[in-house]
Write an enzyme that holds these catalytic residues in place. Structure first.
Site, PDB file in Angstrom:
ATOM      1  N   TYR A  49       0.983  -1.501   0.015  1.00 24.35           N
ATOM      2  CA  TYR A  49      -0.135  -0.182  -0.114  1.00 24.35           C
ATOM      3  C   TYR A  49       0.736   1.514   0.143  1.00 24.35           C
ATOM      4  CZ  TYR A  49      -4.686  -2.365   0.708  1.00 24.35           C
ATOM      5  OH  TYR A  49      -5.700  -3.834   0.446  1.00 24.35           O
ATOM      6  N   ARG A  85     -11.236  -6.205 -11.336  1.00 27.15           N
ATOM      7  CA  ARG A  85     -11.673  -4.843 -10.727  1.00 27.15           C
ATOM      8  C   ARG A  85     -13.664  -4.773 -10.494  1.00 27.15           C
ATOM      9  NH1 ARG A  85      -8.535  -1.991  -6.862  1.00 27.15           N
ATOM     10  NH2 ARG A  85      -9.403   0.363  -7.670  1.00 27.15           N
ATOM     11  N   THR A  91     -14.403   0.672  -3.604  1.00 23.23           N
ATOM     12  CA  THR A  91     -14.184   0.404  -2.619  1.00 23.23           C
ATOM     13  C   THR A  91     -14.690  -0.175  -1.700  1.00 23.23           C
ATOM     14  OG1 THR A  91     -12.056   1.935  -3.312  1.00 23.23           O
ATOM     15  CG2 THR A  91     -12.053   1.217  -0.862  1.00 23.23           C
ATOM     16  N   ASN A 112     -13.645  -4.741   3.062  1.00 22.64           N
ATOM     17  CA  ASN A 112     -14.383  -4.471   1.802  1.00 22.64           C
ATOM     18  C   ASN A 112     -13.623  -6.245   0.715  1.00 22.64           C
ATOM     19  OD1 ASN A 112     -11.813  -3.985   1.132  1.00 22.64           O
ATOM     20  ND2 ASN A 112     -12.177  -2.219   0.077  1.00 22.64           N
ATOM     21  N   HIS A 115      -8.825  -7.451  -2.730  1.00 18.06           N
ATOM     22  CA  HIS A 115      -8.186  -6.524  -3.465  1.00 18.06           C
ATOM     23  C   HIS A 115      -7.398  -7.352  -4.835  1.00 18.06           C
ATOM     24  CE1 HIS A 115      -4.579  -4.260  -4.021  1.00 18.06           C
ATOM     25  NE2 HIS A 115      -4.041  -5.144  -4.860  1.00 18.06           N
ATOM     26  N   GLU A 126       2.760  -6.034  -7.118  1.00 18.19           N
ATOM     27  CA  GLU A 126       2.548  -6.719  -6.674  1.00 18.19           C
ATOM     28  C   GLU A 126       2.780  -8.209  -6.584  1.00 18.19           C
ATOM     29  OE1 GLU A 126      -1.614  -5.393  -6.496  1.00 18.19           O
ATOM     30  OE2 GLU A 126      -1.186  -3.318  -6.572  1.00 18.19           O
TER      31      GLU A 126
END
Ligand code: CDP
Ligand code: MG
Length: 153
Positions: A49, A85, A91, A112, A115, A126
């Site tokens: 992050y 996504r 979000t 949520n 990710h 990532e």
């Protein structure tokens, strides 16, 4: 063919929703090419992050994401970064459209559930944070010809 990094976050593991949400990705025809249960350390959280480390809410995000095991996975498919996504939704679970994963399972801006990388550069970075090259299992499922036409790939 694209790859994206997804995390079933600690709330997802604690709520025992990993199987149901993984099923959505499998149902969509996406291919799992890597997967493991692990703890995220504070150091890894700061790398993951990096764009949020300076924000006022980062400490609570770090406490959340390091607060229990996660399942990290790499999904493969055509346009998989955007597709996943969109499957997640906005979000915040309070804003995410019904029918999306966050919209259906989350009532929180922080908790949520999942990710997913937000673009090709983030995906490459990532995937490298969570998996060694040898942990990615290259394979093509025999059902592939029944998921899309041969000229689509
Ligand atoms: O995950 P996504 O890319 O949709 O959202 P983000 O804006 O990049 O934020 C990363 C993560 O930080 C979110 O998924 C939330 O879990 C968390 N977050 C938070 O705790 N408080 C906020 N005000 C915003 C995001
Ligand atoms: Mg983000």
């Amino acid at each position: 063919m694209e790859r994206t990094l997804i995390l079933f976050k600690p709330d997802c593991v604690q709520r025992r929703l990993v199987g149901r949400i993984l099923s959505r990705f499998e149902d969509k025809g996406l291919n799992v090419v890597a997967m493991k249960l692990m703890h995220i350390t504070p150091d890894l959280a700061k790398q993951h992050y990096a764009e949020h480390v300076q924000k006022g809410w980062y400490p609570t995000l770090e406490a959340f994401i390091t607060g229990g095991p996660v399942v990290a996975a790499v999904l493969e498919g055509l346009e998989v970064i955007r597709v996943v996504r969109e499957m997640l939704g906005a979000t915040s679970g309070l804003k995410a459209a019904a029918g999306t994963i966050r919209g259906d399972f989350s009532s929180s801006r922080q908790m949520n559930l999942v990710h997913a990388s937000d673009g090709p550069e983030a995906a490459a970075r990532e995937i490298g944070l969570y998996f060694k090259k040898e942990e990615i299992v290259e394979h093509t499922l025999t059902i592939t010809p029944w998921l899309r036409a041969g000229d689509e790939a």
